[in-house]
Enzyme design. Sequence first.
Site, PDB file in Angstrom:
ATOM      1  N   CYS A  16     -19.120  20.859   5.184  1.00 50.99           N
ATOM      2  CA  CYS A  16     -18.095  20.202   4.428  1.00 50.99           C
ATOM      3  C   CYS A  16     -17.058  21.440   4.426  1.00 50.99           C
ATOM      4  CB  CYS A  16     -18.627  19.875   3.023  1.00 50.99           C
ATOM      5  SG  CYS A  16     -19.343  18.371   3.039  1.00 50.99           S
ATOM      6  N   LYS A  19     -13.929  19.794   5.679  1.00 50.60           N
ATOM      7  CA  LYS A  19     -13.008  18.832   4.996  1.00 50.60           C
ATOM      8  C   LYS A  19     -11.698  19.251   4.598  1.00 50.60           C
ATOM      9  CE  LYS A  19     -14.335  15.823   0.828  1.00 50.60           C
ATOM     10  NZ  LYS A  19     -15.598  15.893  -0.191  1.00 50.60           N
ATOM     11  N   SER A  46      -9.577   6.242  -7.415  1.00 49.21           N
ATOM     12  CA  SER A  46     -10.215   7.128  -7.935  1.00 49.21           C
ATOM     13  C   SER A  46     -10.624   8.119  -7.175  1.00 49.21           C
ATOM     14  CB  SER A  46     -11.433   6.606  -8.973  1.00 49.21           C
ATOM     15  OG  SER A  46     -12.255   5.936  -8.170  1.00 49.21           O
ATOM     16  N   SER A  47     -11.235   9.102  -7.854  1.00 53.14           N
ATOM     17  CA  SER A  47     -11.906  10.267  -6.905  1.00 53.14           C
ATOM     18  C   SER A  47     -13.457  10.105  -6.938  1.00 53.14           C
ATOM     19  CB  SER A  47     -11.414  11.446  -7.408  1.00 53.14           C
ATOM     20  OG  SER A  47     -10.029  11.910  -7.571  1.00 53.14           O
ATOM     21  N   ASP A  49     -17.200   8.945  -5.489  1.00 48.95           N
ATOM     22  CA  ASP A  49     -18.054   9.417  -4.133  1.00 48.95           C
ATOM     23  C   ASP A  49     -18.085   8.308  -3.238  1.00 48.95           C
ATOM     24  OD1 ASP A  49     -18.721  12.331  -4.899  1.00 48.95           O
ATOM     25  OD2 ASP A  49     -19.575  11.288  -6.781  1.00 48.95           O
ATOM     26  N   GLY A 136     -24.947   2.076  14.828  1.00 46.39           N
ATOM     27  CA  GLY A 136     -24.016   3.210  14.745  1.00 46.39           C
ATOM     28  C   GLY A 136     -23.208   3.181  15.888  1.00 46.39           C
ATOM     29  N   SER A 138     -20.704   5.691  18.934  1.00 43.96           N
ATOM     30  CA  SER A 138     -20.697   6.945  19.433  1.00 43.96           C
ATOM     31  C   SER A 138     -19.211   7.079  20.299  1.00 43.96           C
ATOM     32  CB  SER A 138     -22.040   7.587  20.145  1.00 43.96           C
ATOM     33  OG  SER A 138     -22.191   6.557  21.220  1.00 43.96           O
ATOM     34  N   ASP A 224     -21.400  14.510  -6.732  1.00 40.50           N
ATOM     35  CA  ASP A 224     -22.174  15.491  -5.923  1.00 40.50           C
ATOM     36  C   ASP A 224     -21.185  16.594  -5.615  1.00 40.50           C
ATOM     37  OD1 ASP A 224     -20.825  13.769  -4.193  1.00 40.50           O
ATOM     38  OD2 ASP A 224     -22.425  14.093  -2.424  1.00 40.50           O
TER      39      ASP A 224
END
Length: 352
Positions: A16, A19, A46-47, A49, A136, A138, A224
């Site tokens: 992170c 980021k 909003s902020s 998660d 997923g 890739s 978090d």
Amino acid sequence: MEDMKEKIIFCRGGGCTAKLGAGALSSVLAKLPKKRDENLLVGFDSSDDAAVYRLNEDLAIVQTLDFFPPMVEDPYTFGKIAAANALSDIYAMGGTVKTALNIVCFPESYDLNILGEILRGGNEKVQEAGGVLAGGHSIMDTDIKYGLSVTGTIHPDKIYQNHGCQPGDVLILTKPLGIGIVTTANRVGEASGEAMQQAIASMTTLNRYAAEVLADYDVHACTDVTGFGLIVHLLEMLQDGHMARLAANQIPYIEEARHGAEEFLLTAGGQRNRNHAGDQVEFRIQDFAMEEILFDPQTSGGLLAAVRPEQATEILQRVQALGLPCGIIGRVEESTSDRTNHRTKVIVEQNL
């Protein structure tokens, strides 16, 4: 295999710490047009998660995604960390994990066994979360990056948003800080094996278990702690008219992070966090290392929850039983008009 691990070690800005800064990100998002939908209960305005979309009166879906470059040598461990980090956003909202999709960037010239180990680690954490890995996407890239898009469920009336703090609330942090400093020190050979094991144990632990404890109590706000560090994530929790007071002697952190900070083994992400929010914090301690720990970007960090003071000790005891350093780190108060700096939202003292 050893040669490939070498390339993972020196991947730029792992975890992170990669980021984008909070200031840069918010200025871009503010320019995006917003489509109003009464069923979008939580969006990017909003902020929070993760996004929450109501399907009916009793059911909403929680959606999030997260991915980043490696911050450890071992591909399998990296896969577990990246998955635990992505899954964490569901728990920070109070949701239950259902499905996950892999997000993969991988150099075409690398050994595919490395990718296999990353995906194996990620899948194990999805299964531990009670979810199902459903596919997923890739692409080829010059560096390795991995993460998940995760979907969960939640009752529309039981969402943990990050801005519901109330004066008198006690702040509980469920994992130790210092991850960014320790992993940075490790990349230059300055972290001990014990410190890295402590960091890895924290990063690979799902926030599911702490969230299950919190579900039994009155949680007014929750987030978090990840790339913006404790201070910026805490500021996102505080509404107008509120402030927080932190006790430095109650902050849980990996002990070696203090030494790393004193040796200036810092991250660019931590300095971005300080530049963005430093003028909103009043440090009443003479402790540079603690300041850096509070701004330090965390990878797969703990939950920061605002709870009723009469419930805090019992919650802490149950979270402590999970085995990671944690603590009651402060409280929420009404802003006072006699402060010399009206921008101050967080005061850090040695103890409360």
